[in-house]
Motif scaffolding. Structure first.
Motif, short mmCIF file in Angstrom:
data_model
loop_
_atom_site.label_atom_id
_atom_site.label_comp_id
_atom_site.label_asym_id
_atom_site.label_seq_id
_atom_site.Cartn_x
_atom_site.Cartn_y
_atom_site.Cartn_z
N MET A 1 -11.30 24.32 -4.23
CA MET A 1 -11.51 23.21 -5.14
C MET A 1 -10.32 22.25 -5.12
N LEU A 2 -9.10 22.81 -5.10
CA LEU A 2 -7.90 21.98 -5.05
C LEU A 2 -7.83 21.21 -3.74
N MET A 3 -8.16 21.89 -2.64
CA MET A 3 -8.16 21.22 -1.34
C MET A 3 -9.22 20.13 -1.29
N CYS A 4 -10.35 20.38 -1.94
CA CYS A 4 -11.43 19.41 -2.02
C CYS A 4 -10.97 18.15 -2.76
N LEU A 5 -10.34 18.34 -3.92
CA LEU A 5 -9.91 17.21 -4.75
C LEU A 5 -8.78 16.42 -4.08
N THR A 6 -7.81 17.13 -3.50
CA THR A 6 -6.73 16.43 -2.80
C THR A 6 -7.26 15.72 -1.57
N GLY A 7 -8.24 16.35 -0.90
CA GLY A 7 -8.83 15.72 0.29
C GLY A 7 -9.58 14.45 -0.05
N LEU A 8 -10.33 14.46 -1.14
CA LEU A 8 -11.06 13.26 -1.56
C LEU A 8 -10.09 12.15 -1.98
N PHE A 9 -9.00 12.54 -2.64
CA PHE A 9 -7.99 11.54 -3.01
C PHE A 9 -7.37 10.92 -1.76
N LEU A 10 -7.04 11.76 -0.78
CA LEU A 10 -6.45 11.26 0.46
C LEU A 10 -7.44 10.38 1.23
N SER A 11 -8.73 10.73 1.16
CA SER A 11 -9.76 9.93 1.82
C SER A 11 -9.85 8.55 1.18
N PHE A 12 -9.74 8.51 -0.15
CA PHE A 12 -9.76 7.22 -0.86
C PHE A 12 -8.52 6.42 -0.53
N PHE A 13 -7.37 7.10 -0.43
CA PHE A 13 -6.14 6.40 -0.06
C PHE A 13 -6.26 5.78 1.32
N LEU A 14 -6.91 6.50 2.24
CA LEU A 14 -7.11 5.97 3.59
C LEU A 14 -7.83 4.63 3.56
N LEU A 15 -8.82 4.51 2.67
CA LEU A 15 -9.56 3.26 2.56
C LEU A 15 -8.65 2.13 2.10
N ILE A 16 -7.82 2.39 1.09
CA ILE A 16 -6.89 1.37 0.58
C ILE A 16 -5.88 0.99 1.66
N HIS A 17 -5.35 2.01 2.33
CA HIS A 17 -4.38 1.78 3.41
C HIS A 17 -5.02 0.98 4.55
N PHE A 18 -6.25 1.31 4.86
CA PHE A 18 -7.00 0.63 5.91
C PHE A 18 -7.19 -0.85 5.58
N LEU A 19 -7.61 -1.14 4.35
CA LEU A 19 -7.84 -2.53 3.94
C LEU A 19 -6.55 -3.34 4.00
N GLY A 20 -5.43 -2.73 3.58
CA GLY A 20 -4.16 -3.43 3.63
C GLY A 20 -3.71 -3.70 5.06
N ASN A 21 -3.94 -2.75 5.95
CA ASN A 21 -3.51 -2.89 7.34
C ASN A 21 -4.39 -3.82 8.16
N LEU A 22 -5.53 -4.21 7.62
CA LEU A 22 -6.37 -5.18 8.32
C LEU A 22 -5.65 -6.51 8.55
N GLN A 23 -4.59 -6.73 7.78
CA GLN A 23 -3.79 -7.95 7.94
C GLN A 23 -3.12 -8.02 9.31
N LEU A 24 -3.03 -6.88 9.98
CA LEU A 24 -2.43 -6.88 11.32
C LEU A 24 -3.27 -7.65 12.33
N PHE A 25 -4.55 -7.87 12.01
CA PHE A 25 -5.43 -8.60 12.92
C PHE A 25 -5.34 -10.12 12.72
N LEU A 26 -4.55 -10.56 11.74
CA LEU A 26 -4.37 -12.00 11.51
C LEU A 26 -3.47 -12.60 12.60
N PRO A 27 -3.45 -13.93 12.74
CA PRO A 27 -2.51 -14.56 13.67
C PRO A 27 -1.08 -14.10 13.36
N PRO A 28 -0.25 -13.86 14.37
CA PRO A 28 1.07 -13.24 14.18
C PRO A 28 1.92 -13.84 13.07
#
Length: 218
Positions: A9-36
């Protein structure tokens, strides 16, 4: 001492939190595709905001704790399963299980090694190093990212790690729904499909970032 169910259960909850963090991190890093020029200032401003916001700092501590607990619980559960399960070849359940479910320990280890390298190259240098400043006076994390992503060997490691993460997420999200009691015949296929789509989109997007920088910056 935590029971196996509590650890799952703990691994499940921490895993879901990390999965949600990945989404936030992903959206922020999309800025790398902008003009330099735009990407540099915007990405650095974004990084400066994250590092200076007290609420984000508190969330970051939860993130670090979640990574450690998720890794430790995964290791303990994997070792216990090996003792109780025995040889998969003599167990019919092994034939029905997926490759990713049988190798979550290996996938998790690859991801953990990648995280250590990733943190050392970016987080540690940004927090404790002396990176140059951009024209707005923010630490130039963008230039640091571009410099690292110019290395072909790091791009290969990054892409392989994202493949491992994709398999890890697909099984992890599916397993988490069962642990949380959401495994219902009416919804199981929907959860499975949603988990696969989420995992592929996030990991493919992350994998494309160093590839894009490598071919556009070199």
């Amino acid at each position: 001492m935590l029971s196996t169910l509590s650890r799952k259960m703990l691994m499940c909850l921490t895993g879901l939190f990390l999965s949600f963090f990945l989404l936030i991190h992903f959206l922020g890093n999309l800025q790398l595709f902008l003009p330099p020029e735009q990407a540099q200032l915007q990405f650095n401003a974004y990084s400066h905001f994250l590092s200076g916001n007290i609420l984000i700092k508190m969330v970051s501590y939860v993130l670090y704790a979640s990574i450690i607990m998720h890794a430790l619980d995964g290791l303990i559960i994997t070792l216990k399963n090996k003792k109780t399960r025995g040889n998969y070849q003599s167990d019919r359940r092994g034939r029905a299980s997926t490759w990713s479910s049988r190798n979550m320990g290996i996938l998790g280890t690859l991801i953990l090694i990648f995280l250590v390298i990733h943190f050392q190259n970016f987080w540690y240098v940004y927090k404790f190093g002396n990176p140059p400043l951009d024209s707005n006076g923010n630490k130039d994390l963008y230039t640091l990212v571009v410099t690292v992503f110019k290395e072909w060997w790091y791009v290969i490691i990054y892409v392989i790690s994202m493949v491992a993460l994709c398999y890890h997420l697909i099984h992890g999200i599916y397993s988490a729904t069962r642990t949380l009691g959401l495994y219902h015949p009416k919804f199981v296929q929907w959860f499975k499909t949603a988990g696969i789509v989420y995992s592929v989109v996030i990991c493919a997007g992350f994998a494309l970032m160093p590839v894009y920088v490598f071919f556009t910056a070199n």
